[in-house]
Design a protein around this motif. Structure first.
Motif, PDB file in Angstrom:
ATOM      1  N   LYS A 111      64.856  18.410  34.587  1.00  0.00           N
ATOM      2  CA  LYS A 111      64.265  19.145  35.708  1.00  0.00           C
ATOM      3  C   LYS A 111      63.017  19.903  35.277  1.00  0.00           C
ATOM      4  O   LYS A 111      62.117  20.145  36.092  1.00  0.00           O
ATOM      5  CB  LYS A 111      65.288  20.109  36.304  1.00  0.00           C
ATOM      6  CG  LYS A 111      66.430  19.424  37.037  1.00  0.00           C
ATOM      7  CD  LYS A 111      67.388  20.446  37.641  1.00  0.00           C
ATOM      8  CE  LYS A 111      68.516  19.754  38.391  1.00  0.00           C
ATOM      9  NZ  LYS A 111      69.470  20.734  38.982  1.00  0.00           N
ATOM     10  N   SER A 112      62.968  20.280  33.995  1.00  0.00           N
ATOM     11  CA  SER A 112      61.802  21.008  33.482  1.00  0.00           C
ATOM     12  C   SER A 112      60.536  20.166  33.586  1.00  0.00           C
ATOM     13  O   SER A 112      59.446  20.697  33.803  1.00  0.00           O
ATOM     14  CB  SER A 112      62.030  21.418  32.026  1.00  0.00           C
ATOM     15  OG  SER A 112      63.202  22.187  31.879  1.00  0.00           O
ATOM     16  N   ILE A 113      60.683  18.859  33.421  1.00  0.00           N
ATOM     17  CA  ILE A 113      59.522  17.973  33.534  1.00  0.00           C
ATOM     18  C   ILE A 113      58.983  18.013  34.964  1.00  0.00           C
ATOM     19  O   ILE A 113      57.774  18.110  35.188  1.00  0.00           O
ATOM     20  CB  ILE A 113      59.888  16.538  33.129  1.00  0.00           C
ATOM     21  CG1 ILE A 113      60.257  16.482  31.643  1.00  0.00           C
ATOM     22  CG2 ILE A 113      58.729  15.582  33.438  1.00  0.00           C
ATOM     23  CD1 ILE A 113      60.668  15.103  31.162  1.00  0.00           C
ATOM     24  N   GLY A 114      59.876  17.926  35.941  1.00  0.00           N
ATOM     25  CA  GLY A 114      59.449  18.020  37.333  1.00  0.00           C
ATOM     26  C   GLY A 114      58.802  19.357  37.631  1.00  0.00           C
ATOM     27  O   GLY A 114      57.777  19.423  38.329  1.00  0.00           O
ATOM     28  N   LEU A 115      59.373  20.424  37.085  1.00  0.00           N
ATOM     29  CA  LEU A 115      58.813  21.762  37.281  1.00  0.00           C
ATOM     30  C   LEU A 115      57.408  21.850  36.680  1.00  0.00           C
ATOM     31  O   LEU A 115      56.500  22.440  37.281  1.00  0.00           O
ATOM     32  CB  LEU A 115      59.737  22.794  36.634  1.00  0.00           C
ATOM     33  CG  LEU A 115      59.364  24.265  36.801  1.00  0.00           C
ATOM     34  CD1 LEU A 115      59.414  24.666  38.264  1.00  0.00           C
ATOM     35  CD2 LEU A 115      60.306  25.140  35.987  1.00  0.00           C
ATOM     36  N   THR A 116      57.238  21.240  35.520  1.00  0.00           N
ATOM     37  CA  THR A 116      55.928  21.257  34.863  1.00  0.00           C
ATOM     38  C   THR A 116      54.900  20.479  35.669  1.00  0.00           C
ATOM     39  O   THR A 116      53.742  20.913  35.806  1.00  0.00           O
ATOM     40  CB  THR A 116      56.028  20.664  33.450  1.00  0.00           C
ATOM     41  OG1 THR A 116      57.026  21.361  32.710  1.00  0.00           O
ATOM     42  CG2 THR A 116      54.692  20.777  32.726  1.00  0.00           C
ATOM     43  N   TYR A 132      59.082  29.102  29.705  1.00  0.00           N
ATOM     44  CA  TYR A 132      59.331  28.198  28.580  1.00  0.00           C
ATOM     45  C   TYR A 132      59.456  26.756  29.052  1.00  0.00           C
ATOM     46  O   TYR A 132      58.908  25.842  28.423  1.00  0.00           O
ATOM     47  CB  TYR A 132      60.601  28.602  27.838  1.00  0.00           C
ATOM     48  CG  TYR A 132      61.069  27.527  26.874  1.00  0.00           C
ATOM     49  CD1 TYR A 132      60.441  27.358  25.645  1.00  0.00           C
ATOM     50  CD2 TYR A 132      62.104  26.655  27.224  1.00  0.00           C
ATOM     51  CE1 TYR A 132      60.843  26.341  24.767  1.00  0.00           C
ATOM     52  CE2 TYR A 132      62.508  25.640  26.361  1.00  0.00           C
ATOM     53  CZ  TYR A 132      61.881  25.498  25.135  1.00  0.00           C
ATOM     54  OH  TYR A 132      62.273  24.492  24.280  1.00  0.00           O
ATOM     55  N   GLU A 133      60.177  26.531  30.147  1.00  0.00           N
ATOM     56  CA  GLU A 133      60.376  25.169  30.647  1.00  0.00           C
ATOM     57  C   GLU A 133      59.040  24.499  30.971  1.00  0.00           C
ATOM     58  O   GLU A 133      58.891  23.281  30.801  1.00  0.00           O
ATOM     59  CB  GLU A 133      61.263  25.204  31.886  1.00  0.00           C
ATOM     60  CG  GLU A 133      62.706  25.593  31.588  1.00  0.00           C
ATOM     61  CD  GLU A 133      63.598  25.421  32.801  1.00  0.00           C
ATOM     62  OE1 GLU A 133      63.811  24.262  33.200  1.00  0.00           O
ATOM     63  OE2 GLU A 133      64.056  26.437  33.354  1.00  0.00           O
ATOM     64  N   ILE A 134      58.085  25.308  31.445  1.00  0.00           N
ATOM     65  CA  ILE A 134      56.764  24.766  31.759  1.00  0.00           C
ATOM     66  C   ILE A 134      55.926  24.621  30.499  1.00  0.00           C
ATOM     67  O   ILE A 134      55.290  23.592  30.266  1.00  0.00           O
ATOM     68  CB  ILE A 134      56.042  25.688  32.763  1.00  0.00           C
ATOM     69  CG1 ILE A 134      56.786  25.672  34.109  1.00  0.00           C
ATOM     70  CG2 ILE A 134      54.584  25.270  32.937  1.00  0.00           C
ATOM     71  CD1 ILE A 134      56.285  26.699  35.092  1.00  0.00           C
ATOM     72  N   LEU A 135      55.933  25.648  29.659  1.00  0.00           N
ATOM     73  CA  LEU A 135      55.028  25.683  28.508  1.00  0.00           C
ATOM     74  C   LEU A 135      55.441  24.747  27.388  1.00  0.00           C
ATOM     75  O   LEU A 135      54.585  24.322  26.600  1.00  0.00           O
ATOM     76  CB  LEU A 135      54.919  27.119  27.987  1.00  0.00           C
ATOM     77  CG  LEU A 135      54.213  28.088  28.938  1.00  0.00           C
ATOM     78  CD1 LEU A 135      54.340  29.521  28.434  1.00  0.00           C
ATOM     79  CD2 LEU A 135      52.754  27.705  29.098  1.00  0.00           C
ATOM     80  N   PHE A 136      56.727  24.423  27.292  1.00  0.00           N
ATOM     81  CA  PHE A 136      57.115  23.471  26.248  1.00  0.00           C
ATOM     82  C   PHE A 136      56.357  22.162  26.433  1.00  0.00           C
ATOM     83  O   PHE A 136      55.893  21.553  25.463  1.00  0.00           O
ATOM     84  CB  PHE A 136      58.622  23.208  26.271  1.00  0.00           C
ATOM     85  CG  PHE A 136      59.040  22.226  25.213  1.00  0.00           C
ATOM     86  CD1 PHE A 136      59.289  22.641  23.921  1.00  0.00           C
ATOM     87  CD2 PHE A 136      59.151  20.869  25.503  1.00  0.00           C
ATOM     88  CE1 PHE A 136      59.640  21.730  22.928  1.00  0.00           C
ATOM     89  CE2 PHE A 136      59.511  19.946  24.523  1.00  0.00           C
ATOM     90  CZ  PHE A 136      59.749  20.382  23.237  1.00  0.00           C
TER      91      PHE A 136
END
Length: 242
Positions: free
Chosen positions: A155-160, A98-102
């Motif tokens: 952090k989700s942005i960095g992960l994406t 989810y963190e990536i796909l959002f």
């Protein structure tokens, strides 16, 4: 032979309107769905099934038309990758995906919907499949946000960004060996797109990195940071008034 797709034609605008309407309906019924475990499960599995069905339709059409080719029809475009990952996310309720796909799913699918790399106009089956698949990618992440109450973080942005660069590396290697152009890593698409404004190859690839980071930041601010800050401000005013 099908008529060529026309950017911002009436059929294109109606497809964009469908995205707006379905998103608003999902938001409007979010509280009712949150209170219904069975309703949530049915909707989650339905979205996953429709995503899988749209990908199946695409492959069946390519096979029957004799256009299937590892150079053009492998699921290696960004939206193809996020579609398949959205199915897994919905079935597993994975917070990591989810963190990536959002960001990657909504951002990539929205850009594709605005400037489709599509050679077929309404009412060709590819027109239906294209817009259905990309709308569903967006709805999948909105479902996890509004119904399952998942939230991305900074952090989700960095992960994406890490995900996108790893995906680009692997897809780029595939492009080189099979002579393909998945994710437009070798050259720009033949149809109009945002890449036309970003300079020649390979400059536009670097520009995409900056634009992606900017878009993801804006998404987080608009969807979460600003609304939550406004909500806290409103609550503090209510308490002070009491």
């Amino acid at each position: 032979m099908s008529d060529p797709f026309v950017l911002f034609s009436s059929s294109h605008l109606l497809a964009l309107l469908l995205l707006v309407v379905t998103s608003l309906l999902l938001y409007a019924f979010r509280h009712r769905l949150q209170r219904s475990p069975q309703g949530k499960r049915i909707l989650r599995y339905t979205l996953a099934a429709l995503l899988a069905g749209s990908e199946a339709v695409l492959n069946i059409w390519n096979i029957t038309e004799g256009t299937w080719s590892p150079r053009y029809t492998l699921p290696l475009e960004l939206c193809s990758l996020t579609l398949l990952l959205s199915i897994i996310m919905l079935l597993s309720k994975s917070r990591l995906l989810y963190e990536i796909l959002f960001f990657a799913g909504i951002g990539g699918a929205l850009q594709a919907l605005m400037t489709p790399n599509l050679g077929y106009a309404f009412p060709h089956i590819r027109f239906y499949q294209f817009f259905t698949a990309h709308i569903l990618i967006i709805l999948a992440s909105l479902y996890m946000t509004w119904i399952e109450n998942y939230r991305p973080t900074w952090k989700s942005i960095g992960l994406t960004m890490i995900f996108l660069n790893i995906a680009a590396l692997l897809v780029g290697i595939t492009d080189y060996y099979v002579g393909a152009n998945y994710m437009f890593l070798m050259h720009k698409p033949s149809t109009a797109s945002i890449l036309d404004w970003l300079g020649p190859y390979p400059v536009y690839l670097l520009a995409e990195e900056g634009i992606a980071l900017l878009i993801f930041t804006i998404m987080l601010l608009l969807f979460f940071v600003i609304p939550e800050k406004m909500s806290r401000t409103g609550k503090s005013r209510d308490h002070s008034a009491i």
